[in-house]
Enzyme design. Structure first.
Site, PDB file in Angstrom:
ATOM      1  N   HIS A  14     -38.314  32.490  -5.972  1.00  0.00           N
ATOM      2  CA  HIS A  14     -37.338  32.678  -7.055  1.00  0.00           C
ATOM      3  C   HIS A  14     -36.465  31.423  -7.235  1.00  0.00           C
ATOM      4  O   HIS A  14     -36.286  30.632  -6.306  1.00  0.00           O
ATOM      5  CB  HIS A  14     -36.445  33.883  -6.731  1.00  0.00           C
ATOM      6  CG  HIS A  14     -35.654  33.692  -5.458  1.00  0.00           C
ATOM      7  ND1 HIS A  14     -34.491  32.964  -5.416  1.00  0.00           N
ATOM      8  CD2 HIS A  14     -35.884  34.103  -4.188  1.00  0.00           C
ATOM      9  CE1 HIS A  14     -34.031  32.943  -4.181  1.00  0.00           C
ATOM     10  NE2 HIS A  14     -34.864  33.627  -3.402  1.00  0.00           N
ATOM     11  N   GLU A  58     -37.424  39.637   0.774  1.00  0.00           N
ATOM     12  CA  GLU A  58     -37.060  38.594   1.745  1.00  0.00           C
ATOM     13  C   GLU A  58     -37.032  39.202   3.148  1.00  0.00           C
ATOM     14  O   GLU A  58     -36.898  40.435   3.287  1.00  0.00           O
ATOM     15  CB  GLU A  58     -35.685  38.017   1.349  1.00  0.00           C
ATOM     16  CG  GLU A  58     -35.159  36.894   2.227  1.00  0.00           C
ATOM     17  CD  GLU A  58     -36.115  35.718   2.400  1.00  0.00           C
ATOM     18  OE1 GLU A  58     -37.189  35.902   3.022  1.00  0.00           O
ATOM     19  OE2 GLU A  58     -35.778  34.607   1.946  1.00  0.00           O
ATOM     20  N   TYR A  99     -35.473  40.575   6.427  1.00  0.00           N
ATOM     21  CA  TYR A  99     -34.170  41.205   6.623  1.00  0.00           C
ATOM     22  C   TYR A  99     -33.377  40.337   7.594  1.00  0.00           C
ATOM     23  O   TYR A  99     -33.840  40.089   8.710  1.00  0.00           O
ATOM     24  CB  TYR A  99     -34.362  42.627   7.157  1.00  0.00           C
ATOM     25  CG  TYR A  99     -33.075  43.352   7.404  1.00  0.00           C
ATOM     26  CD1 TYR A  99     -32.117  43.457   6.396  1.00  0.00           C
ATOM     27  CD2 TYR A  99     -32.795  43.909   8.645  1.00  0.00           C
ATOM     28  CE1 TYR A  99     -30.919  44.102   6.628  1.00  0.00           C
ATOM     29  CE2 TYR A  99     -31.601  44.561   8.883  1.00  0.00           C
ATOM     30  CZ  TYR A  99     -30.667  44.649   7.869  1.00  0.00           C
ATOM     31  OH  TYR A  99     -29.476  45.281   8.092  1.00  0.00           O
ATOM     32  N   HIS A 118     -39.884  35.333  -2.062  1.00  0.00           N
ATOM     33  CA  HIS A 118     -38.750  34.697  -1.370  1.00  0.00           C
ATOM     34  C   HIS A 118     -39.202  33.650  -0.356  1.00  0.00           C
ATOM     35  O   HIS A 118     -40.368  33.661   0.076  1.00  0.00           O
ATOM     36  CB  HIS A 118     -37.955  35.787  -0.656  1.00  0.00           C
ATOM     37  CG  HIS A 118     -37.524  36.846  -1.600  1.00  0.00           C
ATOM     38  ND1 HIS A 118     -36.310  36.834  -2.233  1.00  0.00           N
ATOM     39  CD2 HIS A 118     -38.199  37.933  -2.087  1.00  0.00           C
ATOM     40  CE1 HIS A 118     -36.222  37.863  -3.048  1.00  0.00           C
ATOM     41  NE2 HIS A 118     -37.357  38.556  -2.978  1.00  0.00           N
TER      42      HIS A 118
END
Ligand SMILES: O=C(O)[C@@H](CO)OP(=O)(O)O
Length: 231
Positions: free
Chosen positions: A9, A114, A116, A184
């Site tokens: 992104h 993404e 954690y 991500h």
């Protein structure tokens, strides 16, 4: 031969603020939206048939811009988000079955989210280094097996991204679809580790730039035959 496009992104508000994001759902900032527009432009000489995105808005915004800013990429088709399409209780999107000649389905999945980041989420990265030391913070961020406090290691992230990639994304590539995946830094690092056969040391050195598409050619044996980065 089909094409797989991976894009991290565009810059988010917390990338710009140097804060650990993980599963915190922050949007793109202005620069991030510009990066997504540039990515759309770079993809303009290709055709995309199917999209996949994480459930986090920064990846959703990026794929929406990529697939609406450039007519050629979509061949005039409109992207349609298919949320929860895997849920057996899902009743279809307003009873609309879809028309592949006019639409590009985009499947959303938590498996592409993404990594954690646990207790680090929200913290400033520089202040975290000052507090805990450079070496351990680097391990939390880039080691394959070390978990950040309360969070996922890259190995944990790979344990959800790779099965999803093998089951869901590879199925479309096998069927001849060109696939765009918006996700991500770390969920994509785990997928690239798998595609490029990187070892734990090599993946530790892999850094992905926001908004830069990576293009893989995948052959009928499901093997990567070429990789280019659209810098
Ligand atoms: O904050 C995060 O979620 C990620 C990506 O921005 O951080 P890192 O640079 O440690 O991979």
């Amino acid at each position: 031969m089909t094409k797989l496009f991976l894009v991290r992104h565009g810059q988010s508000t917390w990338n710009a603020a140097n804060r650990f994001s993980g599963w915190v759902d922050v949007p793109l900032n202005k620069k991030g939206r510009q990066e997504a527009f540039q990515a759309a432009h770079k993809l303009s000489s290709y055709q995309i048939d199917v999209g996949f995105t994480s459930l986090l808005v920064r990846a959703i915004e990026t794929i929406a811009i990529c697939l609406t800013e450039c007519e050629q990429v979509c061949g005039g088709r409109s992207p349609v988000f298919k949320h929860d399409a895997d849920d057996p209780n899902w009743k279809g999107w307003d009873n609309y079955e879809g028309d592949h000649s006019q639409e590009i389905p985009i499947f959303t999945s938590r498996d592409l989210d993404e990594r954690y980041y646990g207790n680090l989420q929200g913290l400033n990265k520089t202040e975290t280094v000052q507090k805990f030391g450079k070496d351990i913070v680097h391990q939390w961020r880039r080691s394959f097996v070390t978990r950040p406090p309360g969070g996922e290691s890259l190995a944990d992230t790979a344990a959800r991204t790779i099965p999803f990639f093998g089951d869901r994304i590879m199925k479309h590539l096998r069927d001849g679809d060109n696939v765009l995946v918006s996700a991500h830094g770390n969920s994509l690092r785990s997928i690239i580790m798998y595609l490029d056969h990187l070892d734990e040391q090599e993946v530790a050195n892999l850094e992905l730039v926001t908004g830069i598409p990576i293009v893989y050619d995948i052959n009928a044996e499901e093997k990567v035959t070429s990789k280019i980065i659209l810098n």
